[in-house]
Design an enzyme around this catalytic site. Structure first.
Site, PDB file in Angstrom:
ATOM      1  CE  LYS A 225      -4.480  -1.739   1.137  1.00  0.00           C
ATOM      2  NZ  LYS A 225      -5.494  -2.063   2.136  1.00  0.00           N
ATOM      3  NE  ARG A 265      -7.316  -8.507   0.246  1.00  0.00           N
ATOM      4  CZ  ARG A 265      -6.849  -7.735  -0.727  1.00  0.00           C
ATOM      5  NH1 ARG A 265      -5.817  -6.936  -0.505  1.00  0.00           N
ATOM      6  NH2 ARG A 265      -7.395  -7.769  -1.927  1.00  0.00           N
TER       7      ARG A 265
HETATM    8  N1  PMM Z   1      -7.584  -3.642   0.538  1.00  0.00           N
HETATM    9  C1  PMM Z   1      -7.750  -3.839  -0.783  1.00  0.00           C
HETATM   10  C2  PMM Z   1      -8.639  -4.820  -1.248  1.00  0.00           C
HETATM   11  N2  PMM Z   1      -9.344  -5.588  -0.375  1.00  0.00           N
HETATM   12  N3  PMM Z   1      -9.860  -6.205   1.829  1.00  0.00           N
HETATM   13  C3  PMM Z   1      -9.717  -6.011   3.136  1.00  0.00           C
HETATM   14  N4  PMM Z   1     -10.400  -6.793   4.008  1.00  0.00           N
HETATM   15  N5  PMM Z   1      -8.884  -5.069   3.650  1.00  0.00           N
HETATM   16  C4  PMM Z   1      -8.177  -4.227   2.833  1.00  0.00           C
HETATM   17  O1  PMM Z   1      -7.459  -3.347   3.356  1.00  0.00           O
HETATM   18  C5  PMM Z   1      -8.296  -4.396   1.424  1.00  0.00           C
HETATM   19  C6  PMM Z   1      -9.173  -5.411   0.956  1.00  0.00           C
HETATM   20  C7  PMM Z   1      -6.978  -3.006  -1.757  1.00  0.00           C
HETATM   21  O2  PMM Z   1      -5.774  -3.601  -2.127  1.00  0.00           O
HETATM   22  P1  PMM Z   1      -5.451  -4.319  -3.556  1.00  0.00           P
HETATM   23  O3  PMM Z   1      -6.360  -3.699  -4.602  1.00  0.00           O
HETATM   24  O4  PMM Z   1      -4.025  -3.968  -3.778  1.00  0.00           O
HETATM   25  O5  PMM Z   1      -5.652  -5.776  -3.409  1.00  0.00           O
END
Ligand code: PMM
Length: 288
Positions: A225, A265
């Site tokens: 991030k 994650r």
């Molecule tokens: N961030 C992204 C996508 N899904 N889900 C949860 N539970 N928490 C998060 O902080 C989160 C998420 C955005 O990240 P990406 O698009 O790089 O996967």
């Protein structure tokens, strides 16, 4: 009850004796850090299986980018992207999470074998979401969210980010409980980077104990991030590209696991799989 046993309990999911690793498969052309790479079913399933081989305990499948300012995909397209990948991975025995704000996508994913619904809006984007998850008896990730960011920086203003995120998450958890999802199926998530700047994200990571105080397993999603880019920026202030933030991501995984997170994650699994094992070993030494 020890920190470890508390976080390993999410009804309906396997119990891990350490912080779990959630690998990410974004079936999108435009995701924040890996958009476009797994944008067809076969490649996405293959990537999910590779993440499991590298040490992912569960795989989070998403078909819609949550990047600030991203345009929403329509429902039919999100279903087309997500359902075959969920089915393909679940049929191979993978514990699948579906990353969606749409009840229809959650419902069809659960029918296709998903075990967990991960909704970055915490049930706010689609009023049908909570009833669908409650009816299915599935676990649900409630992330801290202040709405779609249409250039709306104003939503990221906080007096005391930790207290406000905790209070707003508590209110969402109450709404989710009122909607019939059982307490043992609720996971909370501070939503790093969502209406939050670098200092907000760091403050939240420094006080995961306050989030754990909500009494639910905690998911931390820091992978690649923007705040990590800021932390790693060179002397001119230029951040490294997203794919060069994996070592920093693994460092956050160790910190989060050490503080008692239930899961992290991440896009790149291998280093984080090591990080959570080191955190577990250190914790084990303390228990001796
Ligand atoms: N961030 C992204 C996508 N899904 N889900 C949860 N539970 N928490 C998060 O902080 C989160 C998420 C955005 O990240 P990406 O698009 O790089 O996967």
């Amino acid at each position: 009850m020890s920190k470890q046993s508390r976080r390993s309990q999410v009804a309906g999911l396997p119990a891990w004796d350490r912080c779990a690793v959630m690998g990410v498969v974004n079936v999108t052309p435009d995701s924040f850090s890996d958009g476009g790479r797994w944008f067809d079913t076969t490649a996405a399933v293959k990537h999910g299986l590779a993440l499991v081989t590298e040490g992912a305990d569960l795989v989070d499948v998403g078909g819609e980018s949550t990047r600030p300012g991203a345009t929403r995909v329509d429902e039919a397209e999100e279903l087309r992207r997500v359902i075959p990948v969920v089915r393909g991975l679940a049929s191979e025995g993978v514990v699948v999470s579906v990353d969606t704000m749409r009840a229809s996508v959650a419902e069809q994913s659960l029918a296709a074998g998903a075990a967990l619904v991960n909704d970055v809006s915490g049930g706010l984007a689609d009023p049908a979401m909570i009833p669908v998850v409650a009816e299915a008896g599935a676990p649900f990730v409630v992330m801290h969210w202040r709405g779609f960011l249409q250039g709306g920086k104003v939503k990221g203003v906080y007096e005391d980010v930790v207290s406000e995120v905790v209070d707003e998450l508590r209110a969402r958890v109450e709404a989710v409980l009122a909607g019939g999802i059982t307490p043992d199926r609720i996971v909370v998530d501070p939503g790093l980077g969502f209406s939050k700047d670098t200092d907000h994200d760091l403050a939240l990571l420094a006080r995961l104990d306050r989030l754990l105080g909500l009494g639910h397993p905690l998911l931390v999603a820091a992978s690649r991030k923007r705040f990590l880019g800021r932390v790693l920026a060179d002397t001119e202030g230029a951040p490294p590209p997203a794919r060069e933030r994996d070592a920093a991501t693994a460092a956050v995984s160790a910190l989060a696991a050490h503080q008692g997170a239930w899961a992290v994650r991440v896009h790149e699994v291998r280093a984080t799989a090591d990080a959570v094992r080191v955190a577990r070993a250190v914790e084990g030494a303390r228990e001796l």
